[in-house]
Structures are given as C-alpha cells and as structure tokens.
Scaffold this motif. Structure first.
Motif, short mmCIF file in Angstrom:
data_model
loop_
_atom_site.label_atom_id
_atom_site.label_comp_id
_atom_site.label_asym_id
_atom_site.label_seq_id
_atom_site.Cartn_x
_atom_site.Cartn_y
_atom_site.Cartn_z
N ASN A 1 45.61 35.28 51.84
CA ASN A 1 44.34 34.63 51.54
C ASN A 1 43.51 34.39 52.80
O ASN A 1 42.30 34.62 52.81
CB ASN A 1 44.59 33.30 50.83
CG ASN A 1 43.28 32.62 50.46
OD1 ASN A 1 42.48 33.16 49.70
ND2 ASN A 1 43.04 31.44 51.01
N GLN B 1 48.70 36.08 41.97
CA GLN B 1 48.81 37.54 42.17
C GLN B 1 50.14 37.91 42.81
O GLN B 1 50.81 38.86 42.40
CB GLN B 1 47.65 38.03 43.05
CG GLN B 1 46.31 38.10 42.34
CD GLN B 1 45.16 38.49 43.27
OE1 GLN B 1 44.03 38.67 42.83
NE2 GLN B 1 45.43 38.61 44.55
N SER C 1 40.16 31.53 45.82
CA SER C 1 40.95 32.70 46.20
C SER C 1 42.41 32.37 46.47
O SER C 1 43.31 33.15 46.15
CB SER C 1 40.33 33.40 47.41
OG SER C 1 40.32 32.55 48.54
N VAL D 1 44.22 32.10 43.18
CA VAL D 1 44.37 33.40 42.53
C VAL D 1 45.36 34.28 43.28
O VAL D 1 46.21 34.94 42.66
CB VAL D 1 43.00 34.10 42.41
CG1 VAL D 1 43.16 35.49 41.82
CG2 VAL D 1 42.06 33.27 41.53
N ILE D 2 45.29 34.28 44.61
CA ILE D 2 46.23 35.10 45.37
C ILE D 2 47.66 34.63 45.16
O ILE D 2 48.59 35.42 45.10
CB ILE D 2 45.84 35.11 46.87
CG1 ILE D 2 44.64 36.04 47.08
CG2 ILE D 2 47.02 35.57 47.74
CD1 ILE D 2 44.13 36.13 48.49
N THR E 1 39.75 39.69 46.55
CA THR E 1 39.92 38.47 45.75
C THR E 1 38.83 37.43 45.99
O THR E 1 38.27 36.89 45.02
CB THR E 1 41.32 37.87 46.00
OG1 THR E 1 42.31 38.84 45.66
CG2 THR E 1 41.53 36.62 45.15
N VAL F 1 43.75 41.21 36.82
CA VAL F 1 44.26 41.40 38.18
C VAL F 1 45.76 41.15 38.22
O VAL F 1 46.49 41.80 38.98
CB VAL F 1 43.49 40.52 39.19
CG1 VAL F 1 43.98 39.08 39.20
CG2 VAL F 1 43.62 41.10 40.60
#
Length: 398
Positions: free
Chosen positions: A115, A342, A335, A338-339, A326, A217
């Motif tokens: 990130n 992910q 981000s 979300v990362i 991202t 994603v």
C-alpha cells in the motif's frame, strides 16, 4: 529522503522473499530430523498461510493505529523471531507453533509495504520491487544449501535468514522518521484517482465488500494466485508424467517459469509508467494465455517448455499492476483496507488451488494441468475487465 527510503523498501522486499522458499529447500532434511512424514510440510505451510490471511485482514486497523513504518518494522522483527524459533524447534509441533507468528508477520508487512508503495511511488517501482521479492525467494535455497554443506544443518539456514531479518528490522526502526515524509512520485492518473482525505477509522469487511469493484478485484487476485502457484508447483510433474520430459529438464524449465516472472517484472518496470496499469494487466494476461495455449495444444514438447517460460513472463506484471492501481481504483483513503483483503484473497488462492489441482490430477489425469490454468486465466481476465467497468461507472456517478 525519497531515494533512501526507496532503497530501504527494496531491501525489505528482498527480505519478504527470503523465507518463502526456505521450507521447500530444507524440508527433505527437516522432516527426517523431526521424525515426521514428507507430507507434514503441508501443515506448516497451511499454518503460515492462515497467519498471513489473518494479518492481511487486520493490516488496515494496524496501519491506522501505528503507521506503515512501525507495522513494517515490527512485522519483520516478528518474522525474524519466528525464523529463529524454527532454528531452535526440537519437535514438529513446536515448528507448527512458530509458523503462526511467521505468517502473521509476513502478511502484515506485505500489505503495509504494497500500500505504501502504491500510494507514494511510480508504477515502475512496484514492478521492480516485486522483482526483488523474486531475488529473495531465489537466494534463500542457496543459503539453505550453504548451511547444509557447511555442517550447520537446516537449523543454520533458518538462523542465517533470521539474523538477516533482525538486521533489517533494526534498520527499519532507525529510519522510522523517513516514513512520515510525504514523498510522492508522479504516476499516471487513472479513473477514480484523487487525493481524498485519509479514512477516519479502519473499514470493516462488509464496508470494504460494498465498495464498487472490490468483489471483482478479490476474484482477480484469487485467480492470479491459482495460476501462478499451480504452474510453479505442478509444472515439473506435468512435463514428466504427461509429456515424457526427463526430470532434470522438467525441473529446469519449472524454475524458468519463476525466472520469467522475476525477469518479466524487472523488464516491465521500464514500460510501466508509459503503458499504465490497465494495459500492463491486459497485456500480461494475454501473454500468459498465449503461453498456456502452447502448453495445451498438441504441439512438439519444446512448445510446452517455451510456453511455460512465456506464461511466467505474462504473469510478471499482473500482480504488481493490480496492486499499484488500487489507490486510483478505490481511493487513497481506502487503499490500505482494500490491499489487505486483496492479499488475503491471494493467499487463499495460493493455499487451496494447487492442492485442488493435485487432487483432480490424482482422480482424473495430469493432462488437466493446462486446462486448469486456462480456466483461472480466463477468470482473471474476466474479473479485471469487470473491475475496470465497475471503477469507471463509479467514477462517472461520483
């Protein structure tokens, strides 16, 4: 400051790769010394994967509270202590206990570093940094080999890498002030990019899931990991059993798959800023599909060998490009959250999809190998395209 911190992050990415192939390199000796069957390695790797999934999911909360620099430094130190614990483990169950903090440290640092780089550095650095991860993963078997040949045993291999990680964590702790510098390299703008204010609180999983494009994603990361790990683990067996290639030749070309990924990421760094993340993702998936088709089609065996290398080259830019996109896709304020998920999705694909193929191959045929790769490569392409549409639609609406 910009260059110094970047150099430290490069070193950190090498350290991320160092432990990943240690157990594979040392297990032939380790399982005998610990008095467990060869298959017991699966328990250790599953525990490590479980730790990485949990810590990836917690990375947003941890980074909000402590900052990326502290999370990285403490996570590397946690991994270092776990590796030193591996080197001292007298029994297999103790090894399993140390696998938990090992995975927890690895997952947290992976999410935090990815990130930070996605937010503050250009696309080329994301590609090169992931290439440096491959350097670490390639070097650690040689460290284990050195330890075994010099009489230090497998414990010595873990001890060497553990002390290297301790040294890195010390460097990270000493350079914590650098992480607070808001250095930011220019990178191509993408739909949804911007400078939103930082999120006031960590996001919960239901909140993350409702962000437009997130389900796609996550499917993309899961599918990518299924392709990469299945190819890396089962390519040798496929070439030997289904294509009649000698074990020595098959092993060489299986290693070329990883060399293709590492080299491809280094090369893609030179064009990443020019092409942009979306073209890198589409081009990489297209090249990977071309390589898989060479393995699938009833062509001479040399085509399958070449196809394996091409598949690695195609895979190379996909993972780093999706990560780098991202902040642009979901906003800089979201981000990290979300990362984190992910990375968790990627670890799930890594953990469960290669064993699933092994089971299918045992029940049916090793000939399924390229078909299995095609299925997940197509899912990867479909998921990234749906992600692009969802992000563009959200940008038009908002």
């Amino acid at each position: 400051m910009y260059s110094l911190l970047l150099a430290i992050i490069y070193i950190a990415f090498i350290s991320l790769g160092l432990p990943d192939s240690l157990i594979g390199a040392g297990w032939p000796v380790m399982h005998t010394a610990l008095g467990v069957p060869v298959a017991a390695a699966g328990w250790v790797t599953m525990l490590i994967a479980g730790g990485t999934i949990v810590s990836s999911m917690l990375s947003d909360r941890l980074t909000h509270r402590f900052g990326a620099g502290r999370v990285t430094a403490v996570s590397v130190l946690t991994t270092a202590i776990a590796l030193l614990g591996f080197s001292l483990a007298p029994h297999f169950w103790v090894l399993c206990l140390w696998a938990i903090p090992y995975g927890m440290g690895a997952g947290a640092v992976d999410a935090a570093l990815n990130n930070y780089v996605a937010l503050h550095y250009a696309a080329r650095h994301m590609s090169w940094l992931h290439s440096f991860w491959g350097v670490g993963a390639a070097v650690s078997p040689y460290i284990m080999s050195f330890a075994l040949s010099s009489g230090q045993g497998w414990r010595g291999g873990y001890r060497i890498v553990g002390f290297l990680q301790v040294g890195l964590s010390a460097i990270l702790l000493l350079t914590l002030p650098l992480w607070h510098e808001r250095v930011r390299a220019k990178r191509p703008a993408a739909p949804g990019a911007g400078e939103p204010a930082a999120a006031s609180a960590p996001l919960r999983l239901p909140q993350i899931w409702r962000i437009p494009g997130v389900p796609w994603v996550l499917a993309a990361f899961f599918a990518y990991s299924a392709v990469e790990q299945t190819a890396g683990i089962w390519a040798t067996s496929y070439l030997v059993q289904a294509r009649g290639v000698s074990v020595t030749t098959a092993a060489s070309f299986a290693s070329f798959f990883y060399l293709g990924i590492t080299g491809g990421r280094f090369l893609s760094g030179f064009i990443a800023d020019w092409l942009g993340d979306r073209l890198l993702i589409r081009g990489g998936i297209g090249i990977a599909l071309g390589g898989i088709l060479l393995i699938l089609l009833p062509l001479p065996t040399v085509a399958a060998l070449i196809g394996l290398i091409i598949t690695g080259l195609g895979c190379a830019p996909v993972f780093p490009a999706i990560i780098h996109a991202t902040p642009a896709n979901f906003g800089a304020n979201r981000s990290q959250a979300v990362i984190g998920v992910q990375m968790a999705a990627a670890y799930l694909g890594t953990t469960f999809m290669p064993p699933l193929f092994g089971w299918l191959a045992g029940q049916l045929s090793m000939q399924l190998f390229p078909l299995y790769l095609v299925v997940f490569a197509v899912i990867l392409f479909a998921a990234t395209e749906r992600l692009t549409r969802a992000v563009d639609r959200a940008a038009q609406q908002g």
